[in-house]
Design a protein around this motif. Sequence first.
Motif, PDB file in Angstrom:
ATOM      1  N   PRO A  41       0.798  -1.172  -0.102  1.00 21.21           N
ATOM      2  CA  PRO A  41      -0.073  -0.103   0.032  1.00 21.21           C
ATOM      3  C   PRO A  41       0.947   1.361   0.186  1.00 21.21           C
ATOM      4  N   GLU A  42       1.947   1.303   0.601  1.00 17.67           N
ATOM      5  CA  GLU A  42       2.920   2.435   0.560  1.00 17.67           C
ATOM      6  C   GLU A  42       3.691   2.688  -0.756  1.00 17.67           C
ATOM      7  N   LEU A  43       3.631   1.543  -1.529  1.00 12.59           N
ATOM      8  CA  LEU A  43       4.313   1.714  -2.848  1.00 12.59           C
ATOM      9  C   LEU A  43       3.353   2.013  -4.097  1.00 12.59           C
ATOM     10  N   GLU A  44       2.107   1.790  -3.970  1.00 11.21           N
ATOM     11  CA  GLU A  44       1.171   1.439  -4.976  1.00 11.21           C
ATOM     12  C   GLU A  44       1.093   2.901  -5.804  1.00 11.21           C
ATOM     13  N   ASN A  45       1.178   4.030  -5.178  1.00 17.14           N
ATOM     14  CA  ASN A  45       0.925   5.422  -5.482  1.00 17.14           C
ATOM     15  C   ASN A  45       2.225   5.890  -6.196  1.00 17.14           C
ATOM     16  N   MET A 112       9.554   9.290  -0.354  1.00 18.13           N
ATOM     17  CA  MET A 112       8.431   8.390  -0.256  1.00 18.13           C
ATOM     18  C   MET A 112       8.866   6.870  -0.376  1.00 18.13           C
ATOM     19  N   ALA A 116       9.201   4.185   2.721  1.00 16.31           N
ATOM     20  CA  ALA A 116       8.467   2.615   2.364  1.00 16.31           C
ATOM     21  C   ALA A 116       9.542   1.467   2.265  1.00 16.31           C
ATOM     22  N   ASP A 117      10.558   1.583   1.682  1.00 13.24           N
ATOM     23  CA  ASP A 117      11.358   0.393   1.340  1.00 13.24           C
ATOM     24  C   ASP A 117      12.906   0.463   1.862  1.00 13.24           C
TER      25      ASP A 117
END
Length: 160
Positions: A41-45, A112, A116-117
């Motif tokens: 969910p943190e990366l989908e956008n 971001m 997230a990663d």
Amino acid sequence: MKRSSTAVLKAAVFLIGLPVLAVCIYGLSRFDPNSPYWALPELENLQYPLLIGMYIGMIPFFIALYQSLKLLGYIDRNQAFSTLSVKAIQNIKRCAIAIIIVYLLEMPFLYMLTMADDAPAIVMGLFIIFASLVVAVFAAVLQKLLQDAIRIKSENDLTV
């Protein structure tokens, strides 16, 4: 002697461009929307802004490589001290500035991604910005020196 040195520089320009082209081609496969990496969910956008920024940044990069090949061609034809060379250097400077702008706009997305990663995305973005800044400053100095040399050459041609 001069032709061999410009041939080495032309080969270096191609060797710089090939890995970047490979990253562009490989980058398409990494941004597969069905990949489980981008399902987080943190990366989908972040997927499409990063992809778009990467490809927009590659356009001025390849234009600058083309301009450097044109500049080396002018040197081969003994037109190094001409307005064509100044224009090629000016285009290289503009491309470097365009890359800086693109990656400055891309930095929030890279931040971001880093959050997230734990990827070194910010470091990579800053490296690209710094390298482009060095190229832009070097091109600006070279452009000024070349313009002064052309001006002095034209003054000397008028006095003789």
